[in-house]
Enzyme design. Sequence first.
Site, PDB file in Angstrom:
ATOM      1  N   CYS A 164      40.477  36.998  44.304  1.00 27.76           N
ATOM      2  CA  CYS A 164      39.957  38.349  44.551  1.00 27.76           C
ATOM      3  C   CYS A 164      39.989  38.679  46.037  1.00 27.76           C
ATOM      4  O   CYS A 164      39.465  37.922  46.861  1.00 27.76           O
ATOM      5  CB  CYS A 164      38.530  38.430  44.009  1.00 27.76           C
ATOM      6  SG  CYS A 164      37.635  39.913  44.514  1.00 27.76           S
ATOM      7  N   CYS A 191      35.517  34.339  44.829  1.00 25.50           N
ATOM      8  CA  CYS A 191      36.534  33.969  43.829  1.00 25.50           C
ATOM      9  C   CYS A 191      37.912  33.984  44.502  1.00 25.50           C
ATOM     10  O   CYS A 191      38.252  34.949  45.188  1.00 25.50           O
ATOM     11  CB  CYS A 191      36.510  34.951  42.666  1.00 25.50           C
ATOM     12  SG  CYS A 191      34.869  35.138  41.937  1.00 25.50           S
ATOM     13  N   CYS A 220      31.899  40.453  49.528  1.00 23.58           N
ATOM     14  CA  CYS A 220      31.208  39.760  48.432  1.00 23.58           C
ATOM     15  C   CYS A 220      31.064  38.287  48.792  1.00 23.58           C
ATOM     16  O   CYS A 220      32.013  37.669  49.277  1.00 23.58           O
ATOM     17  CB  CYS A 220      32.009  39.894  47.139  1.00 23.58           C
ATOM     18  SG  CYS A 220      31.236  39.047  45.742  1.00 23.58           S
ATOM     19  N   CYS A 248      35.310  53.674  39.570  1.00 22.02           N
ATOM     20  CA  CYS A 248      34.994  52.270  39.819  1.00 22.02           C
ATOM     21  C   CYS A 248      34.303  52.195  41.184  1.00 22.02           C
ATOM     22  O   CYS A 248      34.908  52.508  42.205  1.00 22.02           O
ATOM     23  CB  CYS A 248      36.301  51.481  39.807  1.00 22.02           C
ATOM     24  SG  CYS A 248      36.099  49.750  40.195  1.00 22.02           S
ATOM     25  N   CYS A 274      40.463  45.767  43.549  1.00 24.55           N
ATOM     26  CA  CYS A 274      39.558  46.187  44.612  1.00 24.55           C
ATOM     27  C   CYS A 274      39.473  45.164  45.731  1.00 24.55           C
ATOM     28  O   CYS A 274      39.492  43.978  45.506  1.00 24.55           O
ATOM     29  CB  CYS A 274      38.179  46.478  44.048  1.00 24.55           C
ATOM     30  SG  CYS A 274      37.931  48.232  43.923  1.00 24.55           S
ATOM     31  N   GLU A 297      35.764  50.485  49.050  1.00 25.34           N
ATOM     32  CA  GLU A 297      36.766  51.131  48.204  1.00 25.34           C
ATOM     33  C   GLU A 297      36.139  51.694  46.940  1.00 25.34           C
ATOM     34  O   GLU A 297      35.234  51.107  46.361  1.00 25.34           O
ATOM     35  CB  GLU A 297      37.822  50.103  47.790  1.00 25.34           C
ATOM     36  CG  GLU A 297      38.590  49.573  48.971  1.00 25.34           C
ATOM     37  CD  GLU A 297      39.597  48.527  48.554  1.00 25.34           C
ATOM     38  OE1 GLU A 297      40.086  47.819  49.435  1.00 25.34           O
ATOM     39  OE2 GLU A 297      39.888  48.409  47.356  1.00 25.34           O
TER      40      GLU A 297
END
Length: 352
Positions: free
Chosen positions: A124, A121, A117, A110, A343, A92
């Site tokens: 997220c 977290c 990832c 961005c 995101c 994205e």
Amino acid sequence: MKKDLHGMTLKEYYDLFQDLAEKKYRAKQLFQWVFQKAITDFQKMTNLPQELTLKLQQEVDFSGLKIKKKLISRLDDTTKFLLSLPDGETIETVRMSYTGKESRDRHTVCVSTQVGCPIGCPFCATGLSGWVRNLTTGEIVGQVLEMQKDVQRNFPGKKVTNVVFMGMGEPLLNYDNVLKAINIINDPLGINIGMRRITISTSGLVPQINALAKEKLPIVLAISLHAANNNLRNELVPINKKYPLDELLSACRDYISSTGRRITFEYALIAGKNDQAKDALELRNLLKGMQANVNLIPLNTVGETKLRRSQNKIVKIFAQKLQESGLEVAIREEKGSDIDAACGQLRRRRVE
Ligand code: SAH
Ligand code: SF4
């Protein structure tokens, strides 16, 4: 494999042209077409001889990002793109444009640095989807170029002014490609975005922050803090178990003294979790005496978690408590909340 023109520095363009026994000024012309004009069609590079472009096509290619989906917020014109990569993965990229009579136009992009990832977290969407791979330098710069074209379509004569590494992924886990992308984005002959208008956001990888300090780049470094004690931060930003707050803050202090630049601390306000008066006091103590800005971000609620955003009045009280101690505090407006602007949410929808 063909070389990716989006991932090469001007020096590498010169080297390539030397290898091909072509003139140096031609390399510069190509660099300008690729980065200044965001052109990916050799036919349109009108000052390059056809003989040369035919030869080039044997050697080089472009990052090959394709727009799969584009969502425009009805609230604030924030535009979010789902881009596909040559291997079929998706990432994205978000464009945020601020126009107005008083303020000069600002077009912020961005960018993502990884597919997924590994930090995980819990608030997220990217973290919830796991990690697939790092992006190449060309795939990072390619996002900025895609957005450059979008800015030019929507705001004729305008350009991307700011780049924030706040999309999917942990930029400092893809250190070399991110740094090279920054150098390319900054080149005055190309995209020409000043270092001060480039922000890296990190969950707090201490060795990489130390390495970055040595580069002495006048970029903006943002640390995703989100909690001011280790117990809570272990839960919210799990890399904290490896690099706890005292180590992180000490690396930040060193970073500030060796670069002379302030650090921005990001703090997502989560109802009942980290938004109480005692949390604000703890945060004040943690950042006491530091050259720091604090960005408070009301959490963008990700569907499947139980974490919710703090109420506006709680956000205001929290900000006041920090300001009383002399900290610079900004409340980051929520952008594009109707298009899942946090995101990772869009890709996650598609993956499921
Ligand atoms: N991995 C890096 C950069 C990408 S995330 C990092 O964590 O810093 C960019 C910022 O968005 C981080 O501060 C991150 O904590 C924040 N963020 C992620 N999900 C969010 C959400 N649902 N609501 C608000 N902020 C979020
Ligand atoms: Fe990764 Fe940043 Fe999301 Fe944490 S907030 S999972 S570090 S992208």
